[in-house]
Design a protein around this motif. Structure first.
Motif, PDB file in Angstrom:
ATOM      1  N   ALA B 105      -6.202   2.129  13.997  1.00 21.92           N
ATOM      2  CA  ALA B 105      -4.895   1.794  14.568  1.00 21.92           C
ATOM      3  C   ALA B 105      -4.320   0.552  13.890  1.00 21.92           C
ATOM      4  O   ALA B 105      -3.130   0.480  13.593  1.00 21.92           O
ATOM      5  CB  ALA B 105      -5.033   1.573  16.072  1.00 21.92           C
ATOM      6  N   ALA B 106      -5.176  -0.425  13.639  1.00 21.96           N
ATOM      7  CA  ALA B 106      -4.728  -1.664  13.000  1.00 21.96           C
ATOM      8  C   ALA B 106      -5.357  -1.744  11.613  1.00 21.96           C
ATOM      9  O   ALA B 106      -6.557  -1.577  11.469  1.00 21.96           O
ATOM     10  CB  ALA B 106      -5.151  -2.867  13.834  1.00 21.96           C
ATOM     11  N   LEU B 107      -4.523  -2.025  10.618  1.00 24.62           N
ATOM     12  CA  LEU B 107      -4.995  -2.028   9.238  1.00 24.62           C
ATOM     13  C   LEU B 107      -5.208  -3.459   8.752  1.00 24.62           C
ATOM     14  O   LEU B 107      -4.562  -4.405   9.216  1.00 24.62           O
ATOM     15  CB  LEU B 107      -3.960  -1.335   8.341  1.00 24.62           C
ATOM     16  CG  LEU B 107      -3.701   0.148   8.670  1.00 24.62           C
ATOM     17  CD1 LEU B 107      -2.464   0.643   7.955  1.00 24.62           C
ATOM     18  CD2 LEU B 107      -4.919   0.966   8.280  1.00 24.62           C
ATOM     19  N   ALA B 108      -6.067  -3.620   7.768  1.00 23.37           N
ATOM     20  CA  ALA B 108      -6.274  -4.911   7.125  1.00 23.37           C
ATOM     21  C   ALA B 108      -5.051  -5.254   6.290  1.00 23.37           C
ATOM     22  O   ALA B 108      -4.183  -4.406   6.031  1.00 23.37           O
ATOM     23  CB  ALA B 108      -7.520  -4.839   6.246  1.00 23.37           C
ATOM     24  N   ARG B 109      -5.000  -6.491   5.837  1.00 22.41           N
ATOM     25  CA  ARG B 109      -3.826  -6.936   5.068  1.00 22.41           C
ATOM     26  C   ARG B 109      -3.703  -6.156   3.767  1.00 22.41           C
ATOM     27  O   ARG B 109      -2.614  -5.763   3.361  1.00 22.41           O
ATOM     28  CB  ARG B 109      -3.962  -8.438   4.788  1.00 22.41           C
ATOM     29  CG  ARG B 109      -2.676  -9.101   4.317  1.00 22.41           C
ATOM     30  CD  ARG B 109      -2.863 -10.618   4.221  1.00 22.41           C
ATOM     31  NE  ARG B 109      -3.774 -10.975   3.148  1.00 22.41           N
ATOM     32  CZ  ARG B 109      -3.415 -11.167   1.867  1.00 22.41           C
ATOM     33  NH1 ARG B 109      -2.159 -11.013   1.499  1.00 22.41           N
ATOM     34  NH2 ARG B 109      -4.313 -11.504   0.959  1.00 22.41           N
ATOM     35  N   LYS B 110      -4.836  -5.947   3.102  1.00 17.20           N
ATOM     36  CA  LYS B 110      -4.847  -5.155   1.858  1.00 17.20           C
ATOM     37  C   LYS B 110      -5.764  -3.966   2.095  1.00 17.20           C
ATOM     38  O   LYS B 110      -6.888  -4.142   2.560  1.00 17.20           O
ATOM     39  CB  LYS B 110      -5.395  -5.994   0.685  1.00 17.20           C
ATOM     40  CG  LYS B 110      -4.552  -7.192   0.333  1.00 17.20           C
ATOM     41  CD  LYS B 110      -3.220  -6.753  -0.249  1.00 17.20           C
ATOM     42  CE  LYS B 110      -2.333  -7.931  -0.565  1.00 17.20           C
ATOM     43  NZ  LYS B 110      -2.835  -8.737  -1.660  1.00 17.20           N
ATOM     44  N   TYR B 111      -5.313  -2.789   1.729  1.00 18.32           N
ATOM     45  CA  TYR B 111      -6.120  -1.612   2.010  1.00 18.32           C
ATOM     46  C   TYR B 111      -5.730  -0.445   1.114  1.00 18.32           C
ATOM     47  O   TYR B 111      -4.630  -0.420   0.545  1.00 18.32           O
ATOM     48  CB  TYR B 111      -5.983  -1.190   3.472  1.00 18.32           C
ATOM     49  CG  TYR B 111      -4.572  -0.822   3.858  1.00 18.32           C
ATOM     50  CD1 TYR B 111      -3.712  -1.792   4.382  1.00 18.32           C
ATOM     51  CD2 TYR B 111      -4.102   0.484   3.716  1.00 18.32           C
ATOM     52  CE1 TYR B 111      -2.406  -1.462   4.731  1.00 18.32           C
ATOM     53  CE2 TYR B 111      -2.801   0.815   4.059  1.00 18.32           C
ATOM     54  CZ  TYR B 111      -1.957  -0.163   4.577  1.00 18.32           C
ATOM     55  OH  TYR B 111      -0.682   0.155   4.922  1.00 18.32           O
ATOM     56  N   TYR B 112      -6.667   0.498   1.020  1.00 23.69           N
ATOM     57  CA  TYR B 112      -6.378   1.820   0.467  1.00 23.69           C
ATOM     58  C   TYR B 112      -6.693   2.817   1.572  1.00 23.69           C
ATOM     59  O   TYR B 112      -7.777   2.784   2.151  1.00 23.69           O
ATOM     60  CB  TYR B 112      -7.276   2.153  -0.723  1.00 23.69           C
ATOM     61  CG  TYR B 112      -7.140   1.263  -1.942  1.00 23.69           C
ATOM     62  CD1 TYR B 112      -8.257   0.619  -2.468  1.00 23.69           C
ATOM     63  CD2 TYR B 112      -5.917   1.072  -2.573  1.00 23.69           C
ATOM     64  CE1 TYR B 112      -8.169  -0.183  -3.596  1.00 23.69           C
ATOM     65  CE2 TYR B 112      -5.811   0.268  -3.695  1.00 23.69           C
ATOM     66  CZ  TYR B 112      -6.935  -0.358  -4.198  1.00 23.69           C
ATOM     67  OH  TYR B 112      -6.837  -1.155  -5.314  1.00 23.69           O
ATOM     68  N   LEU B 113      -5.796   3.717   1.810  1.00 27.41           N
ATOM     69  CA  LEU B 113      -6.096   4.800   2.728  1.00 27.41           C
ATOM     70  C   LEU B 113      -6.919   5.868   2.018  1.00 27.41           C
ATOM     71  O   LEU B 113      -7.093   5.845   0.792  1.00 27.41           O
ATOM     72  CB  LEU B 113      -4.805   5.406   3.285  1.00 27.41           C
ATOM     73  CG  LEU B 113      -3.988   4.483   4.190  1.00 27.41           C
ATOM     74  CD1 LEU B 113      -2.713   5.166   4.659  1.00 27.41           C
ATOM     75  CD2 LEU B 113      -4.800   4.025   5.410  1.00 27.41           C
ATOM     76  N   LYS B 114      -7.396   6.843   2.797  1.00 28.33           N
ATOM     77  CA  LYS B 114      -8.312   7.864   2.261  1.00 28.33           C
ATOM     78  C   LYS B 114      -7.681   8.646   1.110  1.00 28.33           C
ATOM     79  O   LYS B 114      -8.369   9.091   0.194  1.00 28.33           O
ATOM     80  CB  LYS B 114      -8.718   8.828   3.395  1.00 28.33           C
ATOM     81  CG  LYS B 114      -9.765   9.874   2.999  1.00 28.33           C
ATOM     82  CD  LYS B 114     -11.149   9.271   2.819  1.00 28.33           C
ATOM     83  CE  LYS B 114     -12.144  10.268   2.263  1.00 28.33           C
ATOM     84  NZ  LYS B 114     -12.604  11.245   3.248  1.00 28.33           N
ATOM     85  N   ASN B 115      -6.376   8.828   1.136  1.00 30.41           N
ATOM     86  CA  ASN B 115      -5.737   9.650   0.117  1.00 30.41           C
ATOM     87  C   ASN B 115      -5.358   8.841  -1.126  1.00 30.41           C
ATOM     88  O   ASN B 115      -4.766   9.372  -2.066  1.00 30.41           O
ATOM     89  CB  ASN B 115      -4.513  10.346   0.680  1.00 30.41           C
ATOM     90  CG  ASN B 115      -3.482   9.354   1.219  1.00 30.41           C
ATOM     91  OD1 ASN B 115      -3.684   8.133   1.150  1.00 30.41           O
ATOM     92  ND2 ASN B 115      -2.402   9.857   1.781  1.00 30.41           N
ATOM     93  N   SER B 116      -5.717   7.563  -1.140  1.00 26.99           N
ATOM     94  CA  SER B 116      -5.405   6.738  -2.306  1.00 26.99           C
ATOM     95  C   SER B 116      -6.278   7.127  -3.482  1.00 26.99           C
ATOM     96  O   SER B 116      -7.450   7.490  -3.311  1.00 26.99           O
ATOM     97  CB  SER B 116      -5.632   5.262  -1.976  1.00 26.99           C
ATOM     98  OG  SER B 116      -5.676   4.484  -3.163  1.00 26.99           O
ATOM     99  N   LYS B 117      -5.757   7.001  -4.691  1.00 27.00           N
ATOM    100  CA  LYS B 117      -6.511   7.337  -5.898  1.00 27.00           C
ATOM    101  C   LYS B 117      -7.547   6.266  -6.253  1.00 27.00           C
ATOM    102  O   LYS B 117      -8.279   6.417  -7.226  1.00 27.00           O
ATOM    103  CB  LYS B 117      -5.554   7.535  -7.060  1.00 27.00           C
ATOM    104  CG  LYS B 117      -4.772   8.842  -6.984  1.00 27.00           C
ATOM    105  CD  LYS B 117      -4.029   9.123  -8.252  1.00 27.00           C
ATOM    106  CE  LYS B 117      -3.341  10.476  -8.355  1.00 27.00           C
ATOM    107  NZ  LYS B 117      -3.308  11.303  -7.187  1.00 27.00           N
ATOM    108  N   ARG B 118      -7.604   5.211  -5.462  1.00 26.19           N
ATOM    109  CA  ARG B 118      -8.610   4.169  -5.700  1.00 26.19           C
ATOM    110  C   ARG B 118      -9.665   4.119  -4.602  1.00 26.19           C
ATOM    111  O   ARG B 118     -10.590   3.316  -4.663  1.00 26.19           O
ATOM    112  CB  ARG B 118      -7.937   2.791  -5.798  1.00 26.19           C
ATOM    113  CG  ARG B 118      -6.967   2.634  -6.955  1.00 26.19           C
ATOM    114  CD  ARG B 118      -7.614   2.989  -8.277  1.00 26.19           C
ATOM    115  NE  ARG B 118      -8.709   2.089  -8.617  1.00 26.19           N
ATOM    116  CZ  ARG B 118      -9.715   2.424  -9.406  1.00 26.19           C
ATOM    117  NH1 ARG B 118      -9.791   3.649  -9.924  1.00 26.19           N
ATOM    118  NH2 ARG B 118     -10.683   1.555  -9.688  1.00 26.19           N
TER     119      ARG B 118
END
Lengths: 547, 156
Positions: B105-118
């Motif tokens: 529900a709450a994301l970190a300041r910097k993140y990649y979601l599951k669908n990110s290429k990284r």
């Protein structure tokens, strides 16, 4: 040509038709539990080449025994009228011309072969001796003592090296079928032996070398505990089922350790005996090479208990092959059929001590299974992986034996079924083994410890999909388990099979379905005809659609 | 008689089961000028068995995996993906970015979601090569390469 093919089909199927008796032709003796282990028992064992020393004068030959007896009688203090010195045994050298002949001899549970002569001193202990007169690649001579009424096999050459009187084996003096600790004849026997040893210069074998009169150490049952290190458990476990041999000259007492490794022979000695461990049972044997004899390790010569631990090395590898074979042939296998080959033919497991690009090979038409020790860069398989692979390969044999026409029908089964069945069997049996050893959920769908097992015991292979392997599948595991992996995450992988089928057991499948199944279509028909309660045809069709 | 021998030979070849197998080696390569620490989390708690440190320039072998049969895809189960829900990648003990395997529900300041290429949680973001291939064995190399851009994504 057609007549030849039909005859061939009949011959081949005879290899695998179950025409044998269902019962053992020899049972593993049930040894009484160990009482009072001697503390500080030496635990070493020897591997490598045996180097023989000089030939010893044989104290047991009849002439020497008669001289010993008459000498004692003349002394006036040896009142042992019950001793009757006569030929009771032959010291024999067998010259097997082939592995088949060796296998016939080694399968005979009434004799115990030695690859080195029994009347030589040993300069260097080890577990390998090949007579220099026998070419490499041929079976070396085999030595043993046989009763005088032993029925030799005409086709196997032998030489009688000596005629023996073995008082410890004389039925008029000793009852080998009972614990004979209080036998009043022992003093007569031991005094006769001491005189015989003295006469032939075998002073080290006397009860008291400095005084060949009657100092009598206590009799002891060869006993102890044999353990093996298991890399999965990270601890030592008992080496259940191996044959522990305690030998003095021509007299052998055997015992088989229990699940915790404890063993105790029924027979007794007073003097030091040579311990050894043989990796064989009446139904199978482990070898280092195909052209080789049963694998064994050589222990010390000592009185009292022997408590070795096979911590590493080739012996540990062979020990885990033995465990897998022992589980399948003798222990609880949840109702599966025993993989007994017809005509009491032993299954041979060759422990390949090399880096191979395969983990196991089953030769099927011959009773040979090969298990590799290393994979890539000489990394060694873990103990549970060796155990699991052994069960996998044995399951191939069992599957072929199950089919009505043996190998002829088995080769018509699709590779997918041929491989998916042993996958499920190794999964089941390895789970059972390690659950018994303390890991209750070993191989379950959620089993993923920090040092995880490899295929298929990690996650119960629930991560399988077609991209991983079309042949080595989770099909039969999914028929038995009660877990639907669809959508579950296993590392990078997500379960892709919608498995709503449960309630089949592998033993039920084996008994009622497998022998009539050649591919997915026939398997589907058999599954539907033998559904457990609650399973529908639609669920079966759905499951099979993923394969 | 010769025909019988030949047929027996053919039969033995057909029936001989030599198990095929696939090995997969997993590597994490640090092609940056910075120290990298991978810290996985399960339900907001650090999952220490999955922690990895890769120094600058290192191509670290994480583990080897074995499966039966010739697999058309590598089979790897890194501990940092063992039912974890996220992985925090920390550069030089200072800058971090979170790879989410399960979107919270709450994301970190910097993140990649599951669908990110990284995202480290997706096998597609790893380089997959067959390093050896024979009749009975296939060897996969699976490698994730951290680049200077990953560092900058965490820093900026």
């Amino acid at each position: 040509m057609r007549r030849i093919l039909v005859s061939l089909a009949v011959c081949c199927s005879l290899f695998f038709i179950s025409c044998r008796k269902e019962t053992f032709h020899e049972t593993i003796p049930s040894e009484p539990p160990v009482m009072g282990l001697e503390e500080g028992g030496e635990g070493e064992y020897h591997e490598g080449e045996i180097v023989l020393g000089e030939r010893l004068k044989n104290p047991y030959n009849v002439r020497n025994m008669k001289l010993a007896y008459s000498t004692l009688r003349k002394s006036g203090t040896y009142e042992c009228d019950q001793v009757e010195v006569r030929a009771t045994h032959y010291y024999v050298k067998f010259l097997p011309a082939s592995l088949d002949q060796y296998e016939v001899l080694d399968s005979d549970t009434t004799i115990h072969l030695s690859e080195y002569p029994l009347d030589y001193s040993i300069l260097q202990e080890g577990n390998n001796y090949h007579d220099p007169r026998v070419p490499d690649g041929e079976v070396t001579y085999q030595y043993t003592a046989v009763p005088v009424d032993y029925k030799f096999i005409d086709t196997i050459k032998y030489e009688i090296l000596d005629t023996l009187y073995i008082p410890e084996e004389d039925p008029k003096l000793v009852n080998k079928d009972e614990d004979d600790d209080d036998n009043p004849n022992w003093d007569c026997i031991d005094n006769l032996l001491d005189q015989a040893y003295y006469q032939t210069g075998n002073y080290d074998d006397m009860m008291d070398p400095s005084n060949h009169q009657k100092t009598a150490p206590a009799r002891y049952h060869p006993a102890g505990r044999i353990q093996i290190f298991d890399t999965r458990l990270g601890t030592n476990i008992g080496m259940e089922g191996v044959r522990v041999q305690a030998r003095r000259w021509f007299t052998i007492h055997n015992a088989r350790p229990d699940v915790n490794g404890f063993f105790r022979a029924r027979g007794t000695f007073r003097r030091p005996c040579n311990y050894s461990v043989w990796f064989a049972t009446p139904w199978f044997a482990v070898r280092k090479h195909l052209i080789n004899t049963t694998y064994w390790i050589n222990g010390p010569k000592k009185t009292g208990d022997w408590n070795p631990t096979v911590a590493d090395g080739y012996a540990r590898f062979a020990g885990h092959i033995f465990r897998g074979a022992f589980r399948y042939h003798y222990k609880d296998i949840a109702g599966l059929r025993r993989p007994y080959r017809p005509w009491y033919q032993r299954q041979l497991y060759i422990g390949v001590n090399k880096d191979k690009d395969w983990s196991g090979v089953n030769w099927q038409i011959l009773p040979v299974i090969r298990i590799a020790r290393y994979f890539g860069d000489n990394q060694e398989y873990g103990s549970d992986e060796i155990f699991s692979t052994t069960c996998h390969e044995t399951a191939h044999t069992s599957h072929a034996l199950l089919m009505n026409w043996g190998l002829v029908q088995y080769i018509q089964v699709t590779t997918q079924l041929q491989e998916s069945w042993p996958v499920a069997v190794e999964w089941l049996l390895t789970h059972m083994e390690y659950a018994d050893r303390g890991i209750a959920n070993y191989g379950e769908w959620n089993y993923n410890p920090p040092n995880p097992p490899q295929y298929p015991n990690r996650f119960a292979y629930q991560y399988w999909n077609q991209g991983i392997s079309g042949d080595y599948t989770s099909l039969f595991i999914n028929l038995e388990d009660n877990h639907n992996e669809l959508g579950q995450t296993y590392g990078f992988l997500t379960g892709s099979v919608d498995d709503e089928v449960t309630g089949y057991t592998l033993s039920f499948i084996e008994s009622n379905i497998l022998k009539h199944s050649y591919g997915l279509s026939s398997l589907g028909n058999e599954l539907k005809a033998n559904k457990p309660a609650g399973v529908t045809d639609a669920q079966i069709d759905q499951l099979l659609s993923f394969y | 008689m010769k025909n019988i021998g030949f047929i027996l030979l053919v039969l033995s070849c057909i029936s001989c089961n030599k198990e095929k197998q696939t090995f997969s080696d997993l590597y994490i390569e640090n092609a940056t000028g910075h120290k990298i620490e991978l810290l996985p989390y399960k339900m907001s708690n650090v999952y220490l068995p999955g922690k990895i440190v890769v120094v600058s320039g290192e191509n670290k072998k994480i583990d080897s995996y074995f499966s039966r049969g010739i697999s058309n895809t590598p089979v790897v189960f890194p501990a940092y993906l063992d039912m974890t829900d996220s992985l925090r990648v920390i550069f030089d003990d200072v800058y971090s970015i979170t790879h989410y395997f399960v979107t919270p529900a709450a994301l970190a300041r910097k993140y990649y979601l599951k669908n990110s290429k990284r995202n480290l949680g997706s096998l597609a973001n790893y380089e997959q090569t067959i390093s050896a291939d024979s009749k009975h064995t296939r060897k996969w190399i699976v490698q994730y390469r951290f680049t200077e851009q990953d560092y900058l994504d965490a820093k900026n």
